[in-house]
Design an enzyme around this catalytic site. Structure first.
Site, PDB file in Angstrom:
ATOM      1  N   CYS A   1      20.161  -9.020  14.331  1.00 42.03           N
ATOM      2  CA  CYS A   1      19.091  -8.003  14.356  1.00 42.03           C
ATOM      3  C   CYS A   1      18.096  -8.178  13.209  1.00 42.03           C
ATOM      4  O   CYS A   1      17.027  -7.569  13.221  1.00 42.03           O
ATOM      5  CB  CYS A   1      19.677  -6.596  14.334  1.00 42.03           C
ATOM      6  SG  CYS A   1      20.518  -6.140  12.794  1.00 42.03           S
TER       7      CYS A   1
ATOM      8  N   ASP B   1     -17.146  16.521   5.678  1.00 38.23           N
ATOM      9  CA  ASP B   1     -17.617  15.303   6.340  1.00 38.23           C
ATOM     10  C   ASP B   1     -18.393  15.662   7.606  1.00 38.23           C
ATOM     11  O   ASP B   1     -17.903  16.402   8.466  1.00 38.23           O
ATOM     12  CB  ASP B   1     -16.415  14.427   6.701  1.00 38.23           C
ATOM     13  CG  ASP B   1     -16.832  13.107   7.327  1.00 38.23           C
ATOM     14  OD1 ASP B   1     -17.051  12.152   6.572  1.00 38.23           O
ATOM     15  OD2 ASP B   1     -16.953  13.047   8.568  1.00 38.23           O
TER      16      ASP B   1
ATOM     17  N   ARG C   1      26.227  -8.179   3.726  1.00 39.85           N
ATOM     18  CA  ARG C   1      25.137  -9.136   3.895  1.00 39.85           C
ATOM     19  C   ARG C   1      24.414  -8.850   5.223  1.00 39.85           C
ATOM     20  O   ARG C   1      25.002  -8.286   6.149  1.00 39.85           O
ATOM     21  CB  ARG C   1      25.651 -10.567   3.862  1.00 39.85           C
ATOM     22  CG  ARG C   1      26.634 -10.934   4.952  1.00 39.85           C
ATOM     23  CD  ARG C   1      27.185 -12.348   4.746  1.00 39.85           C
ATOM     24  NE  ARG C   1      28.045 -12.781   5.834  1.00 39.85           N
ATOM     25  CZ  ARG C   1      29.328 -12.475   5.933  1.00 39.85           C
ATOM     26  NH1 ARG C   1      29.908 -11.734   4.990  1.00 39.85           N
ATOM     27  NH2 ARG C   1      30.039 -12.913   6.959  1.00 39.85           N
TER      28      ARG C   1
ATOM     29  N   TYR D   1     -11.248  11.089   0.439  1.00 34.02           N
ATOM     30  CA  TYR D   1     -11.273   9.834   1.189  1.00 34.02           C
ATOM     31  C   TYR D   1     -10.443   8.768   0.478  1.00 34.02           C
ATOM     32  O   TYR D   1      -9.709   8.001   1.110  1.00 34.02           O
ATOM     33  CB  TYR D   1     -12.726   9.370   1.336  1.00 34.02           C
ATOM     34  CG  TYR D   1     -12.904   8.187   2.263  1.00 34.02           C
ATOM     35  CD1 TYR D   1     -12.805   8.340   3.642  1.00 34.02           C
ATOM     36  CD2 TYR D   1     -13.185   6.920   1.755  1.00 34.02           C
ATOM     37  CE1 TYR D   1     -12.976   7.261   4.503  1.00 34.02           C
ATOM     38  CE2 TYR D   1     -13.354   5.827   2.604  1.00 34.02           C
ATOM     39  CZ  TYR D   1     -13.251   6.004   3.975  1.00 34.02           C
ATOM     40  OH  TYR D   1     -13.420   4.936   4.814  1.00 34.02           O
TER      41      TYR D   1
ATOM     42  N   TRP E   1     -15.231  15.264  -1.539  1.00 32.08           N
ATOM     43  CA  TRP E   1     -15.177  14.407  -0.361  1.00 32.08           C
ATOM     44  C   TRP E   1     -14.729  13.002  -0.751  1.00 32.08           C
ATOM     45  O   TRP E   1     -13.858  12.415  -0.112  1.00 32.08           O
ATOM     46  CB  TRP E   1     -16.550  14.316   0.317  1.00 32.08           C
ATOM     47  CG  TRP E   1     -16.526  13.412   1.529  1.00 32.08           C
ATOM     48  CD1 TRP E   1     -16.261  13.775   2.810  1.00 32.08           C
ATOM     49  CD2 TRP E   1     -16.714  11.988   1.552  1.00 32.08           C
ATOM     50  NE1 TRP E   1     -16.293  12.669   3.643  1.00 32.08           N
ATOM     51  CE2 TRP E   1     -16.557  11.559   2.892  1.00 32.08           C
ATOM     52  CE3 TRP E   1     -17.004  11.025   0.576  1.00 32.08           C
ATOM     53  CZ2 TRP E   1     -16.690  10.221   3.265  1.00 32.08           C
ATOM     54  CZ3 TRP E   1     -17.124   9.685   0.955  1.00 32.08           C
ATOM     55  CH2 TRP E   1     -16.967   9.297   2.288  1.00 32.08           C
TER      56      TRP E   1
END
Length: 472
Positions: free
Chosen positions: A78, A437, A73, A421, A417
């Site tokens: 933390c 680009d 568990r 992207y 292009w």
């Protein structure tokens, strides 16, 4: 790296390397594996401040679900639910990587493992075999752990009533939520809230926004990312300033603000059942699971060294929605960023509504005449919307990226292009490069970087592109 295990650590981790990282509490490995202690039956993050356990009492797991499936568990100190995601899964485009992203999106919560398998076009049996081999836990166990860890964070950090926590985390009923948490963690939701010291529910108050912390690895450069998003913010849909990002979502809005070591997420919606999906999309949009050390080390060995030194934590902005990003890419072809922003605002106002960007189904039937779009671009958007609405193209994680790009290239008006992207931001390809680009060409010319250097930036060319765009 952390590969191959000795018998004490199942499914693919090197015991000695993991033990050294956990002993040093090395933050670079936070989210990459979990440390389970056989004497306490608790699993921790590698950065847990507790005393390092003896080697004979330790096992290491690649995923929190694997540790929970083995009967451990989460540590209350933390808090594994706050770990950034494993950067290895973040950039993987194979079946497991895509399946994990769909689980984050709530596909298993909504449609079960059968629905997840259908989205990926494979059988449930094959999917379970792949998960067990790679993670040591099946997809249902992974989805359940996701729900439990989000619920644990909601119980600890918010005043949301337990009933609402159950549905916000993706559980089908309060009874299922209570039983699963009791069985897995050994305590009921109410017991956790009583001992966590977090905010308490005020039953007399109106529905208040949810606030959660979204953690990331350092270094992190929010200035560059917010600047990129601000320049492209769609009027009426998004608002961006130097420290925050806000966008409309169904039934409300979400806001992300820069804080020390994390982003503060505020969710203001009437229906909280989609909180898990919102968290997943925010993490992708802000590239919170990236490994800046690996990216920085690779690019610092090239002509980009000065740019990396100037912005060591630069991220690649993701996408809130894959279809929305594809529309952005098509509209932005060969026009200025400001011009594209104006057109996108008009599209959202015409075909969206309530400050929302239109879905593929809505845009496929929308009349876009008179908005300033060319006839060719309108036709491209209509074809894109139709193919996404039909499921032929999936830009939200299910489809193999190469196949999605190939299908996109079949649409008249979409070229290399545009697909690069889309791959860079929506498909999360860290090596995507928007070749041709103009901004990248100008930046490279200004820095006297020849084009043959582009290959030296693999497999992080998307991050290289961000550094070059930011430099100009």
């Amino acid at each position: 790296m952390l590969m191959r295990a000795e018998p004490a650590s199942p499914v693919g981790l090197d015991f000695d390397a993991c033990y050294r990282a956990a002993s040093a509490r090395d933050p670079r490995f936070d989210g990459r594996f979990y440390t389970a202690v056989s004497t306490t039956r608790i699993y921790c993050r590698p950065i847990c401040p507790a005393r390092t356990p003896a080697r004979r009492n330790v096992r290491f797991y690649r995923h929190a679900a694997s540790a929970e499936a083995a009967g451990f568990r989460p540590c209350k100190r933390c808090r594994p639910e706050l770990s950034p995601g494993d950067p290895g899964w973040d950039v993987r485009s194979d079946l497991i990587g895509r399946a994990l992203r769909l689980i984050d999106e709530g596909v298993v919560d909504d449609f079960g493992v059968a629905g997840l398998a259908r989205r990926l076009h494979i059988t449930e049996r094959h999917l379970h075999r792949l998960f067990t081999a790679e993670l040591g836990a099946g997809p249902l166990a992974v989805a359940r752990t996701k729900r439990l860890l989000l619920a644990k964070q909601l119980l600890t950090e918010t005043a949301l009533p337990v009933t609402d926590v159950a549905f916000a985390a993706g559980f089908g009923s309060v009874r299922q939520f209570n039983a699963t948490m009791k069985e897995t963690y050994g305590f009921a939701p109410g017991e956790l809230r009583a001992t966590a010291g977090g905010p308490r529910t005020d039953t007399t108050a109106a529905l208040a926004p949810l606030s959660l912390r979204l953690h990331h690895r350092e270094p992190y450069d929010p200035v560059g990312l917010l600047g990129f998003l601000a320049a492209r913010a769609i009027p009426g849909v998004e608002e961006v300033d130097a420290t925050s990002y806000t966008r409309a979502v169904a039934g409300g809005s979400v806001t992300l603000k820069v804080a020390k070591g994390h982003l503060a997420l505020t969710v203001s919606v009437a229906d909280t059942r989609h909180v898990a999906r919102i968290v997943a999309r925010c993490r992708r949009l802000f590239d919170l699971d990236a490994d800046p050390t690996a990216v920085g080390e690779a690019l610092s060995q090239t002509a980009l060294h000065p740019l990396v030194q100037a912005r060591p934590g630069l991220r690649v902005p993701g996408a809130w929605d894959g279809f929305e990003l594809a529309v952005r890419a098509v509209v932005g072809q060969q026009i200025s960023v400001a011009g594209a922003r104006t057109l996108l605002g008009r599209i959202a106002e015409r075909a969206g509504g309530d400050g929302l960007f239109p879905t593929a189904e809505a845009l496929a039937t929308a009349d876009l005449s008179g908005l300033g779009l060319t006839g060719r671009r309108t036709a491209t958007l209509a074809a894109l919307a139709e193919r996404v609405a039909s499921g032929e193209i999936d830009l939200d994680g299910a489809q193999e990226p190469g196949e999605a790009v190939a299908r996109l290239l079949e649409i008249p008006g979409i070229g290399p292009w545009t697909t690069s992207y889309i791959a860079m931001r929506a498909l999360r390809d860290p090596d995507a490069w928007p070749g041709g680009d103009l901004g990248l060409r100008k930046a490279m010319a200004c820095l006297n970087i020849p084009e043959d250097h582009i290959e030296r930036w693999r497999p992080w060319r998307a991050y290289a592109a961000m550094h070059l765009w930011s430099s100009s």
